[in-house]
Design an enzyme around this catalytic site. Sequence first.
Site, PDB file in Angstrom:
ATOM      1  N   GLU A  53      -1.428  10.986   0.153  1.00  0.00           N
ATOM      2  CA  GLU A  53      -2.769  10.397   0.258  1.00  0.00           C
ATOM      3  C   GLU A  53      -3.053   9.937   1.671  1.00  0.00           C
ATOM      4  O   GLU A  53      -4.181  10.069   2.170  1.00  0.00           O
ATOM      5  CB  GLU A  53      -2.895   9.211  -0.714  1.00  0.00           C
ATOM      6  CG  GLU A  53      -4.308   8.625  -0.819  1.00  0.00           C
ATOM      7  CD  GLU A  53      -4.607   7.521   0.193  1.00  0.00           C
ATOM      8  OE1 GLU A  53      -5.785   7.132   0.315  1.00  0.00           O
ATOM      9  OE2 GLU A  53      -3.668   7.052   0.894  1.00  0.00           O
ATOM     10  N   ASP A  94       0.867  -1.173   0.000  1.00  0.00           N
ATOM     11  CA  ASP A  94       0.000   0.000   0.000  1.00  0.00           C
ATOM     12  C   ASP A  94       0.907   1.228   0.000  1.00  0.00           C
ATOM     13  O   ASP A  94       1.430   1.610   1.038  1.00  0.00           O
ATOM     14  CB  ASP A  94      -0.891  -0.029   1.241  1.00  0.00           C
ATOM     15  CG  ASP A  94      -1.794   1.178   1.372  1.00  0.00           C
ATOM     16  OD1 ASP A  94      -1.934   1.921   0.397  1.00  0.00           O
ATOM     17  OD2 ASP A  94      -2.339   1.378   2.473  1.00  0.00           O
TER      18      ASP A  94
END
Length: 344
Positions: free
Chosen positions: A216, A186
């Site tokens: 993010e 991720d």
Amino acid sequence: MDWDGWFKRIEDLVMLHSPSGVEGEMNAFLLDEFERLGVKPEVDLADNVIAKIPGQDSSRAIAITAHKDEIGAIVKRIKPEGRLEVARLGGSFPWVYGEGIVDILGDRQTISGILSFGSRHVSHESPQKVQQETKPVEWEKVWIETKLSKEALREAGVRPGTRVVVGKHRKRAIRLNDYIASYTLDNKASVAILLGLAERVKEPPIDVYLVASAKEEVGAIGALFFSQRHQLEALIALEICPLAPEYPLTDGVAPVLLSQDSYGLYDEDLNQQLQKAAEATQIPIQRAVLSGFGSDASIAMKLGHIGRGACLGFPTQNTHGYEIAHLGAISNCLEILVNYCQKC
């Protein structure tokens, strides 16, 4: 399938440190890779790395994002004995990492430290005792040992705000048959999909922006900056998808399309287009509604930056930890998007 090729590309990416807001190592690599693949990249003011694939109709555009930042910790305070007190950066938990080597990304030098929880051979007089019995280890109760003076740390450029990540020797990916396991899949594995798109999508019907988005993990800051400044017909976020008992998902090669997450609904028409792209390539796809999750697309939709958003992900064990994902699911995300981009 070229599992070896996928493994190598993702392995290279996970070894690049990119805690939110200090993503230069990833930027340099991606600029070189996009150039090598024949797509001219740029870095915008929000630190997004953007590669535009010109379409036959340049009046219309979509974006596909994969965030390039990773979670970790941030220095709060430097103690006289060289210990660092730190806070979380993104959705990180110290008990996931365990005691061990971390890399401290000073302004002038990267130095090693030991994420420390205190001794085990203690009585109830020690604050560490409750962590053995009743309470999880929290960032407020841990520290990083450097065994350096405050002056030496200052020379390295370590200060409040310095980022801390898992040491590189602990990040190296391993292969479990057709699976890859590593910290920071991720979202480094999704960035690998972006590079695959740059390699394979040529002359699409409309412009396609490939966006390695910044920051993010701390609020989709890069994607919001980008989507505010571009007129997009759709934004598709590439993500990991957590495997957990409360979600009707199976591990393996089938990617996942989200219908809803913590930030709201995804666009059902766009999901149907992606579903058709999966069917056209004979790839099975799963659908899910997630809690405790958000993406570039759902956050941009919630704030009104885009009208249509979707999130395509690959099932992943141990999300925000030592993650495990099937290389086939990652590869299948690419195949679906290649088909979609040829018809959008």
